[in-house]
Design an enzyme around this catalytic site. Structure first.
Site, short mmCIF file in Angstrom:
data_model
loop_
_atom_site.label_atom_id
_atom_site.label_comp_id
_atom_site.label_asym_id
_atom_site.label_seq_id
_atom_site.Cartn_x
_atom_site.Cartn_y
_atom_site.Cartn_z
N ASN A 9 0.86 -1.18 0.00
CA ASN A 9 0.00 0.00 0.00
C ASN A 9 0.90 1.23 0.00
OD1 ASN A 9 -1.81 2.05 0.52
ND2 ASN A 9 -2.34 1.35 2.58
N LYS A 11 0.08 4.27 -0.31
CA LYS A 11 -0.58 5.44 0.28
C LYS A 11 -0.36 6.68 -0.60
CE LYS A 11 -0.16 3.19 4.72
NZ LYS A 11 -0.11 3.28 6.16
N HIS A 95 -9.74 1.30 4.82
CA HIS A 95 -8.45 1.47 5.50
C HIS A 95 -8.62 2.45 6.66
CE1 HIS A 95 -4.32 2.54 6.34
NE2 HIS A 95 -3.97 1.42 5.73
N GLU A 97 -6.87 4.77 7.76
CA GLU A 97 -6.56 6.18 7.47
C GLU A 97 -7.74 6.86 6.78
OE1 GLU A 97 -2.85 5.39 5.55
OE2 GLU A 97 -1.93 4.97 7.49
N GLY A 173 2.43 2.23 10.76
CA GLY A 173 3.39 3.32 10.63
C GLY A 173 4.12 3.68 11.91
N SER A 213 3.38 -2.12 10.34
CA SER A 213 4.83 -2.17 10.55
C SER A 213 5.45 -3.51 10.14
CB SER A 213 5.18 -1.82 12.00
OG SER A 213 4.76 -0.50 12.29
#
Ligand code: PGA
Length: 261
Positions: A9, A11, A95, A97, A173, A213
């Site tokens: 991904n 992003k 997702h 986010e 992240g 992560s």
């Protein structure tokens, strides 16, 4: 045996030239074969370029989001058909986010999943708890709610082909991955919830990825667990070397699993 998936991904990262270099390095070095699935999720605007770059390899391409209507006056939105037209096979839905920064809600996520299925895209349905929810012992309750809303009204056969990505928000992240054991326990729970919805077949065929992560050092440990069917990689997917190492870990784990089965 469920086919392992390694998904990247990207992003809101890369410019066109970087996206094209990253895709071509991954295509050239990944060693990916038909036995594992590798899917890249670049920004919408580079889908075409990335798709062209990986054409002829086993690497698939998907969108990071999609709209729940098929066409019309929805400024700024992208439809399932548009993604299909660019050669996408997958799409990320829900997702964290998007839930956090773009007000994505469970009922819209459900509509997006339905829309993806009806247009022939495989949804990668993202779920996960926050740090506060985990600390309060609410992980299972939160995941159950996300799944119940997300899969409402979706039939068993479709649920068999959905991909679920378990991504604890606190691990995304942050450099702090959930441990392989923690993830395995949660995935077993998720499989049980899916079974309640779609029946035993759906529970045993649904693929459940872990994201948060993931890097070349923890990938093999995660992938070797029985109920972890792949990884959704954010930060480390922006490095061709790191991402290809993760693909190699998946190939090694698959070979090992085949040898003992
Ligand atoms: P991360 O992101 O690997 O950078 O933690 C994962 C994701 O959000 O999909």
């Amino acid at each position: 045996m469920r086919r392992l998936i390694v998904a990247g991904n990207w992003k809101m990262n890369t410019l066109k030239s970087e996206a094209s270099v990253l895709a071509s390095k991954i295509a050239g070095r990944s060693g990916a074969d038909e036995d594992i699935e590798v899917v890249l999720f670049p920004p919408f605007v580079f889908l075409d370029c990335v798709r062209e770059t990986v054409r002829g390899t086993p690497i698939a391409v998907g969108g990071q989001n999609v709209f729940y209507e098929s066409h019309g006056a929805y400024t700024g939105e992208i439809s399932v058909e548009m993604l299909r037209d660019l050669g996408c096979s997958h799409v990320l839905v829900g997702h964290s986010e998007r839930r956090r920064f773009s007000g994505e809600k469970d009922n819209n996520i459900n509509r997006k999943i339905k829309q993806s299925f009806s247009g022939g895209l495989i949804p990668v349905f993202c779920i996960g708890e926050t740090q506060r929810e985990r600390k309060a012992g609410e992980t299972e309750e939160v995941l159950n709610r996300q799944i119940v809303y997300g899969l409402e009204g979706i039939g068993g056969t479709e649920i068999e082909s959905i991909v679920i990505a378990y991504e604890p928000v606190w691990a995304i992240g942050t450099g702090i991955s959930a441990s392989a054991r923690q993830v395995e326990d949660v995935h077993r729970y998720i499989r049980g919830v899916v079974g309640r919805f779609g029946g035993g077949r759906a529970a045993s065929s649904v693929r459940i990825l872990y994201g948060g992560s993931v890097n070349p050092s923890n990938a093999a440990g995660l992938l070797s667990k029985e109920n972890i069917d792949g990884v959704l990689v954010g930060g480390a997917s922006l490095s061709a070397d790191a991402f290809c190492e993760i693909i190699q870990a998946a190939l090694d784990v698959r070979a090992l699993k085949e040898a003992v089965s």
